[in-house]
Design a protein around this motif. Structure first.
Motif, PDB file in Angstrom:
ATOM      1  N   THR B   5      13.806  -7.581   0.667  1.00 60.33           N
ATOM      2  CA  THR B   5      13.625  -7.531  -0.786  1.00 60.33           C
ATOM      3  C   THR B   5      12.150  -7.547  -1.191  1.00 60.33           C
ATOM      4  O   THR B   5      11.683  -6.669  -1.909  1.00 60.33           O
ATOM      5  CB  THR B   5      14.336  -8.717  -1.469  1.00 60.33           C
ATOM      6  N   TYR B   6      11.417  -8.545  -0.698  1.00 61.95           N
ATOM      7  CA  TYR B   6      10.018  -8.664  -1.116  1.00 61.95           C
ATOM      8  C   TYR B   6       9.154  -7.504  -0.624  1.00 61.95           C
ATOM      9  O   TYR B   6       8.375  -6.953  -1.415  1.00 61.95           O
ATOM     10  CB  TYR B   6       9.443 -10.025  -0.685  1.00 61.95           C
ATOM     11  N   PRO B   7       9.276  -7.131   0.646  1.00 59.38           N
ATOM     12  CA  PRO B   7       8.472  -5.970   1.089  1.00 59.38           C
ATOM     13  C   PRO B   7       8.739  -4.721   0.264  1.00 59.38           C
ATOM     14  O   PRO B   7       7.799  -4.018  -0.133  1.00 59.38           O
ATOM     15  CB  PRO B   7       8.919  -5.769   2.535  1.00 59.38           C
ATOM     16  N   ILE B   8      10.024  -4.445  -0.028  1.00 59.71           N
ATOM     17  CA  ILE B   8      10.333  -3.232  -0.797  1.00 59.71           C
ATOM     18  C   ILE B   8       9.766  -3.344  -2.202  1.00 59.71           C
ATOM     19  O   ILE B   8       9.126  -2.430  -2.707  1.00 59.71           O
ATOM     20  CB  ILE B   8      11.860  -2.986  -0.847  1.00 59.71           C
ATOM     21  N   LEU B   9       9.963  -4.528  -2.793  1.00 59.67           N
ATOM     22  CA  LEU B   9       9.440  -4.758  -4.139  1.00 59.67           C
ATOM     23  C   LEU B   9       7.928  -4.571  -4.155  1.00 59.67           C
ATOM     24  O   LEU B   9       7.363  -3.897  -5.041  1.00 59.67           O
ATOM     25  CB  LEU B   9       9.793  -6.187  -4.568  1.00 59.67           C
ATOM     26  N   LEU B 116       0.915  11.016  -2.150  1.00 56.15           N
ATOM     27  CA  LEU B 116       0.026   9.879  -1.893  1.00 56.15           C
ATOM     28  C   LEU B 116       0.717   8.568  -2.241  1.00 56.15           C
ATOM     29  O   LEU B 116       0.547   7.560  -1.548  1.00 56.15           O
ATOM     30  CB  LEU B 116      -1.263  10.015  -2.707  1.00 56.15           C
ATOM     31  N   VAL B 117       1.523   8.617  -3.309  1.00 59.66           N
ATOM     32  CA  VAL B 117       2.262   7.415  -3.695  1.00 59.66           C
ATOM     33  C   VAL B 117       3.269   7.041  -2.605  1.00 59.66           C
ATOM     34  O   VAL B 117       3.361   5.878  -2.196  1.00 59.66           O
ATOM     35  CB  VAL B 117       2.980   7.629  -5.045  1.00 59.66           C
ATOM     36  N   ILE B 118       4.009   8.046  -2.110  1.00 58.78           N
ATOM     37  CA  ILE B 118       4.974   7.771  -1.026  1.00 58.78           C
ATOM     38  C   ILE B 118       4.250   7.149   0.156  1.00 58.78           C
ATOM     39  O   ILE B 118       4.667   6.131   0.707  1.00 58.78           O
ATOM     40  CB  ILE B 118       5.671   9.083  -0.578  1.00 58.78           C
ATOM     41  N   PHE B 119       3.128   7.742   0.521  1.00 63.67           N
ATOM     42  CA  PHE B 119       2.353   7.268   1.662  1.00 63.67           C
ATOM     43  C   PHE B 119       1.899   5.825   1.437  1.00 63.67           C
ATOM     44  O   PHE B 119       2.050   4.968   2.312  1.00 63.67           O
ATOM     45  CB  PHE B 119       1.148   8.211   1.843  1.00 63.67           C
ATOM     46  N   THR B 120       1.388   5.553   0.236  1.00 63.49           N
ATOM     47  CA  THR B 120       0.900   4.198  -0.058  1.00 63.49           C
ATOM     48  C   THR B 120       2.013   3.179   0.071  1.00 63.49           C
ATOM     49  O   THR B 120       1.863   2.163   0.767  1.00 63.49           O
ATOM     50  CB  THR B 120       0.343   4.129  -1.505  1.00 63.49           C
ATOM     51  N   SER B 121       3.154   3.437  -0.581  1.00 58.76           N
ATOM     52  CA  SER B 121       4.192   2.406  -0.527  1.00 58.76           C
ATOM     53  C   SER B 121       4.789   2.312   0.874  1.00 58.76           C
ATOM     54  O   SER B 121       5.209   1.237   1.285  1.00 58.76           O
ATOM     55  CB  SER B 121       5.278   2.619  -1.581  1.00 58.76           C
ATOM     56  N   LEU B 122       4.781   3.410   1.621  1.00 58.34           N
ATOM     57  CA  LEU B 122       5.291   3.360   2.994  1.00 58.34           C
ATOM     58  C   LEU B 122       4.432   2.439   3.852  1.00 58.34           C
ATOM     59  O   LEU B 122       4.943   1.528   4.510  1.00 58.34           O
ATOM     60  CB  LEU B 122       5.312   4.776   3.579  1.00 58.34           C
ATOM     61  N   VAL B 123       3.125   2.652   3.835  1.00 60.93           N
ATOM     62  CA  VAL B 123       2.283   1.831   4.711  1.00 60.93           C
ATOM     63  C   VAL B 123       2.199   0.376   4.238  1.00 60.93           C
ATOM     64  O   VAL B 123       2.135  -0.523   5.066  1.00 60.93           O
ATOM     65  CB  VAL B 123       0.858   2.409   4.895  1.00 60.93           C
ATOM     66  N   THR B 124       2.222   0.168   2.903  1.00 63.39           N
ATOM     67  CA  THR B 124       2.153  -1.231   2.461  1.00 63.39           C
ATOM     68  C   THR B 124       3.443  -1.978   2.825  1.00 63.39           C
ATOM     69  O   THR B 124       3.382  -3.104   3.318  1.00 63.39           O
ATOM     70  CB  THR B 124       1.919  -1.343   0.938  1.00 63.39           C
ATOM     71  N   PHE B 128       3.677  -5.144   5.392  1.00 67.10           N
ATOM     72  CA  PHE B 128       4.314  -6.387   4.932  1.00 67.10           C
ATOM     73  C   PHE B 128       5.378  -6.823   5.938  1.00 67.10           C
ATOM     74  O   PHE B 128       5.449  -7.989   6.327  1.00 67.10           O
ATOM     75  CB  PHE B 128       4.941  -6.144   3.550  1.00 67.10           C
ATOM     76  N   LEU B 129       6.180  -5.879   6.394  1.00 71.59           N
ATOM     77  CA  LEU B 129       7.285  -6.210   7.298  1.00 71.59           C
ATOM     78  C   LEU B 129       6.787  -6.582   8.685  1.00 71.59           C
ATOM     79  O   LEU B 129       7.287  -7.513   9.308  1.00 71.59           O
ATOM     80  CB  LEU B 129       8.252  -5.030   7.389  1.00 71.59           C
ATOM     81  N   VAL B 130       5.791  -5.832   9.174  1.00 72.53           N
ATOM     82  CA  VAL B 130       5.328  -6.068  10.543  1.00 72.53           C
ATOM     83  C   VAL B 130       4.468  -7.323  10.616  1.00 72.53           C
ATOM     84  O   VAL B 130       4.635  -8.143  11.494  1.00 72.53           O
ATOM     85  CB  VAL B 130       4.549  -4.844  11.061  1.00 72.53           C
ATOM     86  N   VAL B 133       2.178 -10.658   3.974  1.00 76.97           N
ATOM     87  CA  VAL B 133       1.755 -10.167   2.668  1.00 76.97           C
ATOM     88  C   VAL B 133       0.229  -9.992   2.588  1.00 76.97           C
ATOM     89  O   VAL B 133      -0.276  -9.096   1.906  1.00 76.97           O
ATOM     90  CB  VAL B 133       2.285 -11.078   1.538  1.00 76.97           C
ATOM     91  N   TYR B 134      -0.507 -10.811   3.327  1.00 74.51           N
ATOM     92  CA  TYR B 134      -1.977 -10.727   3.240  1.00 74.51           C
ATOM     93  C   TYR B 134      -2.491  -9.434   3.860  1.00 74.51           C
ATOM     94  O   TYR B 134      -3.379  -8.774   3.322  1.00 74.51           O
ATOM     95  CB  TYR B 134      -2.617 -11.955   3.892  1.00 74.51           C
ATOM     96  N   VAL B 135      -1.910  -9.118   5.016  1.00 76.66           N
ATOM     97  CA  VAL B 135      -2.284  -7.841   5.648  1.00 76.66           C
ATOM     98  C   VAL B 135      -1.915  -6.691   4.708  1.00 76.66           C
ATOM     99  O   VAL B 135      -2.687  -5.738   4.527  1.00 76.66           O
ATOM    100  CB  VAL B 135      -1.567  -7.671   7.010  1.00 76.66           C
ATOM    101  N   ALA B 136      -0.738  -6.831   4.076  1.00 76.67           N
ATOM    102  CA  ALA B 136      -0.294  -5.768   3.159  1.00 76.67           C
ATOM    103  C   ALA B 136      -1.292  -5.580   2.036  1.00 76.67           C
ATOM    104  O   ALA B 136      -1.573  -4.444   1.627  1.00 76.67           O
ATOM    105  CB  ALA B 136       1.075  -6.111   2.602  1.00 76.67           C
ATOM    106  N   ILE B 137      -1.874  -6.670   1.554  1.00 72.92           N
ATOM    107  CA  ILE B 137      -2.858  -6.558   0.466  1.00 72.92           C
ATOM    108  C   ILE B 137      -4.117  -5.838   0.959  1.00 72.92           C
ATOM    109  O   ILE B 137      -4.663  -4.975   0.264  1.00 72.92           O
ATOM    110  CB  ILE B 137      -3.200  -7.963  -0.100  1.00 72.92           C
ATOM    111  N   ILE B 138      -4.539  -6.175   2.182  1.00 76.82           N
ATOM    112  CA  ILE B 138      -5.717  -5.486   2.748  1.00 76.82           C
ATOM    113  C   ILE B 138      -5.432  -3.999   2.884  1.00 76.82           C
ATOM    114  O   ILE B 138      -6.252  -3.145   2.508  1.00 76.82           O
ATOM    115  CB  ILE B 138      -6.092  -6.114   4.112  1.00 76.82           C
ATOM    116  N   VAL B 139      -4.235  -3.678   3.392  1.00 77.52           N
ATOM    117  CA  VAL B 139      -3.854  -2.267   3.527  1.00 77.52           C
ATOM    118  C   VAL B 139      -3.860  -1.575   2.156  1.00 77.52           C
ATOM    119  O   VAL B 139      -4.292  -0.433   2.015  1.00 77.52           O
ATOM    120  CB  VAL B 139      -2.471  -2.146   4.203  1.00 77.52           C
ATOM    121  N   THR B 140      -3.397  -2.311   1.149  1.00 77.38           N
ATOM    122  CA  THR B 140      -3.389  -1.756  -0.214  1.00 77.38           C
ATOM    123  C   THR B 140      -4.795  -1.360  -0.641  1.00 77.38           C
ATOM    124  O   THR B 140      -5.013  -0.274  -1.199  1.00 77.38           O
ATOM    125  CB  THR B 140      -2.848  -2.803  -1.214  1.00 77.38           C
ATOM    126  N   ILE B 141      -5.751  -2.254  -0.346  1.00 73.89           N
ATOM    127  CA  ILE B 141      -7.133  -1.969  -0.745  1.00 73.89           C
ATOM    128  C   ILE B 141      -7.651  -0.739  -0.006  1.00 73.89           C
ATOM    129  O   ILE B 141      -8.291   0.139  -0.606  1.00 73.89           O
ATOM    130  CB  ILE B 141      -8.029  -3.208  -0.476  1.00 73.89           C
TER     131      ILE B 141
END
Lengths: 61, 294
Positions: B5-9, B116-124, B128-130, B133-141
């Motif tokens: 739930t949280y990763p997808i959100l 680009l949006v698909i790519f962004t949400s895919l990698v974030t 998050f899953l692997v 959340v902190y790594v996911a935020i770095i990836v987001t940046i």
């Protein structure tokens, strides 16, 4: 083939210079010629081009 | 609620925000305020959802679920068609049209931004899953930086030198510098043009640029952008008052003739130099094999 440009009218002060083709407007003076050309430009939505001092054409681009 | 739930959100929210960032309305005023934007935000949300759901689907060994990405692809190709059709329809009512090359460039940008949006949400979502959340935020940046980089293409100021030049008449012929623009017959029109017209000469910095600025679509884009930013002295029914760009065949310079409402040379140079270089106009003659042998 589609023709994109066309001469819509010819305005001249010298009858010798033109024959048939587009509508021809023969004017007495160059002032009159300019006035006619300006009017025709607005009416026909074309551009007045000067080929010489005594010959103007209106071209649709 | 489950572990996805949280990763997808997270992925969906980041993807949608990414689309918002990319949907900056500037001087072009496109997409138009509010309604046009909502269409693209909604599509961006769908794209983000698709990207975010893909990762959990794989983790659950639902490999067939990946096929829906192909549906997404055709969906977004439709976006491109939609943009192209809308803009082409509207172009006929512009005083200075955008031109087909510019429209195609805009349409392609809209399609690619959804990817680009698909790519962004895919990698974030993935990070998050692997990891967490902190790594996911770095990836987001990192994604944000990549997006900014991809979004900003080069502008005309990078590839040409812009010089203001005189607008003159030689008989009925209108010239910018020594470049012939058009034949204006009526003295009245000539007076208007000398009063309101401005001329600029764009000098290509390299050989490659010559073919880029010679592209008719690129030239129309310059005229459109200048007319949008500085206004245009023209109306329907005055075809003689038309901004035009012609080329000097000898050295590839182009002469820009414009009729701005705001006759400010500095501003005009700034506007011309920030005209985007259209992807479809870029040519690289120097990359050709024939030129490399020399």
């Amino acid at each position: 083939m589609q023709i994109e440009k066309a001469i819509l009218a010819t305005i001249t002060t010298n009858k010798q210079k033109v024959t048939a083709g587009a509508s021809i407007f023969i004017c007495e003076t160059s002032e009159e010629m300019e006035k006619v050309a300006a009017n025709l430009e607005a009416i026909l939505d074309g551009i007045s081009h000067a080929l010489s001092d005594e010959l103007y054409i209106i071209v649709k681009h | 609620m489950n572990e996805y739930t949280y990763p997808i959100l997270f992925g969906v929210i980041i993807g949608t925000i990414a689309r918002m960032i990319m949907l900056k309305t500037d001087y072009r005023q496109y997409p138009t305020y509010l309604h046009g934007k909502i269409i693209h935000l909604a599509l961006g949300f769908i794209a983000a959802g698709l990207g975010a759901v893909a990762v959990p689907a794989i983790m659950e060994k639902e490999f067939t679920a990946i096929t829906f990405l192909t549906i997404a692809a055709s969906q977004f190709r439709e976006v491109r068609n939609m943009e192209r059709n809308t803009l082409s329809e509207l172009d006929g009512y512009e005083l200075v049209p955008r031109g087909k090359t510019y429209i195609e460039g805009i349409a392609v940008a809209f399609e690619s931004r959804n990817y680009l949006v698909i790519f962004t949400s895919l990698v974030t979502t993935l990070s998050f899953l692997v990891w967490n959340v902190y790594v996911a935020i770095i990836v987001t940046i990192i994604c944000y930086i990549i997006i900014r980089k991809i979004m900003s293409g080069s502008t005309l100021g990078d590839i040409v030198d812009i010089e203001p030049s005189n607008v003159t008449f030689d008989g009925a012929g209108l010239y910018v510098d020594n470049i012939y623009i058009m034949n204006i017959g009526l003295p009245e029109r000539q007076k208007e043009i000398l009063e309101y017209g401005m001329g600029f000469v764009l000098i290509p910095k390299t050989f490659d640029v010559r073919s880029t600025i010679a592209n008719l679509g690129q030239r129309q884009a310059i005229l459109h952008d200048v007319s949008v930013s500085l206004g245009v002295f023209r109306d329907s029914g005055t075809p003689a008052l038309v901004p035009l760009i012609k080329r000097d065949l000898d050295d590839g310079r182009i002469g820009v003739f414009i009729l701005p409402q705001d006759k400010d040379v500095e501003k005009a140079i700034k506007v011309i130099s920030s005209v985007p270089v259209l992807e479809n106009a870029i040519r690289m003659p120097s990359e050709s094999k024939a030129n490399q042998k020399e």
